[in-house]
Design an enzyme around this catalytic site. Structure first.
Site: not given
Ligand code: ADP
Length: 310
Positions: A29, A102, A104, A169, A228, A230-231, A258, A261
């Site tokens: 979670g 889910y 929940r 969200y 944040k 992602g990549k 995660a 997280d």
């Molecule tokens: P959230 O789900 O909270 O939006 P993100 O998807 O932005 O979070 O991911 C958080 C962190 O995880 C990124 O800033 C990066 O450091 C790492 N991350 C996420 N996706 C990748 C990826 N494809 N390759 C390398 N690191 C990743």
């Protein structure tokens, strides 16, 4: 003195499909995942307390034991009678696409505020260094319980606790986008540290750039923000100073469950050790990079420790 963070949210039973009709059972979670990675990665001693409600059944006992095994404090895990933890199933189709189902709606965690008022004491929570909650924590509560939680956070803030919020969200948990927007805006107004994903804001607030999110959070008086993407890594701002961190270079992305997280857990572990935000984001990116190279929300503890101690 040892620092203390209280982290409020739901932990569910996770059923992860290994092969057709064979599942691996774990617990996960969003807030729980963050608590685990924070505790595993903190280099100064930190008391991590998980604040939730579970049932009185066997699976709830198992859940509490799983939290204990992570050295996360369970004294704020209250027991609600006649209900059980929520459950979700991760299925993978023939093309490797994952889907989540889910159960929940009646989970024990929804009763956390009622349990707290009957079984807990304000003094058990007050005085913590940090209080962490997410948009999912808010989504599972009734309107009146959410109001009670906001009152509690007000008191924590007045007493000097740092408030940390990740909106995370999930449209399915909200009856409408407008009400969610109002609730998240209120949460941001209380937050000292905000950790949103760009994707959350694209859908919810129609922000298409990090700069728009930054302007929005600055307007709401958030002092420290980590956005944040992602990549593409993260963009941060603390006391008016901007910084960024690229995502860690990984050999192969296996599962991004995660990622956010674990990033939050690493970031807060570093911040609780007084590492400045510009360096804390790098610490967090290394941790999240490891997590996306592995399957599931919570990577095997021994495997994680071998990596982290390198
Ligand atoms: P959230 O789900 O909270 O939006 P993100 O998807 O932005 O979070 O991911 C958080 C962190 O995880 C990124 O800033 C990066 O450091 C790492 N991350 C996420 N996706 C990748 C990826 N494809 N390759 C390398 N690191 C990743």
């Amino acid at each position: 003195m040892k620092k203390r963070i209280v982290m409020m949210g739901e932990c569910m039973v996770e059923m992860f499909q290994l092969v057709e009709n064979v599942y691996h059972q774990a617990f996960a979670g969003d807030v729980f995942n963050t608590a685990v990675y924070l505790k595993r990665s903190c280099e100064t001693p930190v008391d991590v307390q998980f604040f939730t409600a579970v049932g009185t059944d066997l699976i709830s006992d198992k859940l509490v034991r799983a939290v204990e095994r992570e050295k996360v404090d369970t004294s704020l895990m209250f027991r609600a009678k006649g209900v059980r933890p929520g459950l979700y199933m991760i299925n993978t189709d023939a093309y490797g696409e994952r889907s989540f189902v889910y159960w929940r709606d009646t989970s024990a965690a929804k009763q956390v505020m009622q349990c707290f008022s009957q079984q807990g004491n304000l003094t058990d929570v007050l005085g913590c260094d940090m209080f962490y909650f997410s948009g999912i924590t808010l989504a599972i509560l009734s309107d009146s319980d959410r109001r009670a939680l906001f009152n509690l956070i007000h008191q924590l803030k007045e007493q000097g606790s740092q408030i940390v919020f990740d909106p995370n969200y999930r449209p399915a948990l909200w009856s409408g986008i407008e009400s969610c927007r109002a609730v998240f805006t209120e949460a941001y107004q209380l937050a000292d540290i905000a950790m949103p994903g760009l994707d959350d804001h694209k859908v919810l607030f129609e922000h298409s750039t990090v700069q728009q999110i930054k302007a929005f959070l600055t307007e709401l008086d958030v002092a420290e923000m980590i956005i944040k993407d992602g990549k593409n890594g993260v963009v941060g701002c603390f006391a008016g100073h901007d910084f960024a961190a690229a995502a860690h270079q990984v050999k192969k992305v296996v599962d991004t469950t995660a990622a956010g997280d674990s990033f939050n857990g690493g970031y807060l572990a570093a911040r609780l050790a007084d590492i400045p935000p510009q360096d804390a984001v790098k610490y967090a990116a290394r941790l999240a990079g490891f997590v996306v190279e592995h399957t599931g929300a919570i990577v095997n503890k021994e495997h994680f420790q071998r990596f982290w101690s390198r």
